[in-house]
Design a protein around this motif. Structure first.
Motif, short mmCIF file in Angstrom:
data_model
loop_
_atom_site.label_atom_id
_atom_site.label_comp_id
_atom_site.label_asym_id
_atom_site.label_seq_id
_atom_site.Cartn_x
_atom_site.Cartn_y
_atom_site.Cartn_z
N GLU A 194 46.12 56.50 56.57
CA GLU A 194 45.07 57.18 57.33
C GLU A 194 44.03 57.81 56.40
OE1 GLU A 194 46.15 59.63 60.93
OE2 GLU A 194 45.44 61.25 59.61
N ASN A 247 40.83 60.57 56.62
CA ASN A 247 40.18 61.58 57.43
C ASN A 247 38.84 61.93 56.79
OD1 ASN A 247 39.33 64.08 58.61
ND2 ASN A 247 41.44 64.45 59.28
N GLU A 298 40.12 63.42 53.18
CA GLU A 298 41.49 63.27 52.71
C GLU A 298 42.01 61.85 52.98
OE1 GLU A 298 43.07 67.87 53.43
OE2 GLU A 298 43.61 66.26 54.84
N HIS A 335 45.59 59.95 53.56
CA HIS A 335 46.99 60.22 53.87
C HIS A 335 47.80 58.92 53.75
CE1 HIS A 335 46.11 64.28 55.30
NE2 HIS A 335 45.04 63.76 55.90
N TYR A 336 48.74 58.94 52.84
CA TYR A 336 49.61 57.79 52.62
C TYR A 336 50.90 57.98 53.42
CZ TYR A 336 46.42 56.44 48.90
OH TYR A 336 45.30 56.05 48.20
N GLU A 367 53.95 58.90 53.64
CA GLU A 367 55.08 59.61 53.02
C GLU A 367 56.28 59.67 53.97
OE1 GLU A 367 53.88 63.10 50.32
OE2 GLU A 367 52.17 62.91 51.69
N ARG A 386 48.42 64.96 43.92
CA ARG A 386 47.50 64.53 44.98
C ARG A 386 46.08 64.35 44.48
NH1 ARG A 386 50.03 64.26 49.68
NH2 ARG A 386 52.11 65.19 49.71
N CYS A 431 44.36 61.61 46.48
CA CYS A 431 44.43 61.74 47.93
C CYS A 431 43.18 62.38 48.53
CB CYS A 431 45.67 62.54 48.33
SG CYS A 431 47.22 61.76 47.85
#
Length: 294
Positions: free
Chosen positions: A33, A35, A40, A42-43, A45, A54, A57
């Motif tokens: 994802e 954003n 940001e 988002h992997y 996790e 990060r 990220c």
């Protein structure tokens, strides 16, 4: 170059679904994802992917978008999230402050398989590759810390007219026992004690050998890095600068093998070219005549 300005176009080309400021793509239960409101990345996790730090990220560096595209390519290829680790950190050599590789990929037994270092396309990728050829640079520093790793890869990608293109320079970081047995004066990766030694093995034993195919191509299965066979489709034209480089490489090989005299050298080269032409004509889908030091 991948930047924040063309990130939305990249995600669209990769098949992400957009809902407001969020772009999302599913790989089974794994969610990747982006954003845009929070800037940001988002992997997945929750699906087992490990993030140690990060730094990649966010939208702070264009290189982060190359990492994002590379992780997407790994997931799409069939690598499991639990076998992907971002920013593993090791101490780099004596007195070094440390450093983070971009991506570590493990095999199905959770053993180190592949280290990927991502760079932006163009100058940064070329500079890093030249430094790798010269002294090993980051890739061999990371390999020294996790010597079981079997492959190293310098990676970049870009978006051109809606199409995502990538370049990968893949180094086999493993010993060819038969080759070493036939050439006992050459050193092995297993015997390397520091980064300098490790790079010297690649330079002297492997002759700086690398390949540009073997991870993401359609006929390559996940966790099976390297091509077992090559076809005419894998060949490509070389530029004028590459021709000059190949000339010097041929000259070096001929000197090392004590091929003296222009007529003798010319005869050897003509024979090599004829073998290559015949191979391409008679074995177009399974070439037999190519260099493989891995």
């Amino acid at each position: 170059m991948l930047t924040q300005d063309n990130l939305a176009d990249l995600l669209n080309a990769l098949g992400f679904e957009k809902k407001g400021a969020i772009h999302r793509k599913l790989f089974g239960s794994a969610v990747l994802e982006v954003n845009f409101a929070k800037k940001e990345i988002h992997y997945p996790e929750a699906a087992g992917l490990i993030i140690n730090e990060r730094q990649t990220c966010n939208f702070d560096a264009n290189e982060n978008f190359v990492v994002l595209e590379c992780v997407h390519r790994l997931l799409e290829k069939g690598y499991k999230p639990e076998h992907i680790e971002l920013e593993p950190k090791w101490k780099l050599g004596r007195g070094a402050s440390g450093g983070c590789a971009d991506i570590l990929v493990k095999d199905n037994e959770a053993r180190p398989l592949l280290i990927i270092e991502c760079k932006t396309v163009g100058t940064e990728f070329k500079r890093t590759w030249n430094k790798t050829l010269q002294d090993g640079d980051q890739l061999f520093s990371y390999a020294q810390q996790i010597s079981e790793t079997r492959f190293l890869c310098l990676y970049t990608s870009d978006l051109d007219a809606g199409t995502v293109n990538y370049t990968s320079h893949i180094i086999a970081h493993r010993d060819n026992d038969k080759y070493l047995a036939d050439n006992p004066l050459f050193k092995s990766f297993k015997s390397a004690t520091d980064v300098k030694d490790r790079h010297a093995v690649w330079r002297d034993t492997c002759k700086l050998d690398y390949t540009t195919k073997g991870i993401f191509e359609e006929n390559i299965q996940p966790y099976h890095i390297g091509k077992d066979k090559y076809s005419v489709a894998d060949l490509h034209a070389i530029s004028a600068s590459d021709q000059q480089k190949k000339y010097h490489e041929f000259a070096t090989i001929l000197r090392q093998d004590n091929v003296s005299g222009r007529e003798n050298a010319f005869d050897k080269l003509v024979n090599l070219f004829l073998c290559k032409l015949v191979d391409e004509i008679e074995n177009p889908s399974d070439l037999k005549f190519y260099h493989d030091a891995a």
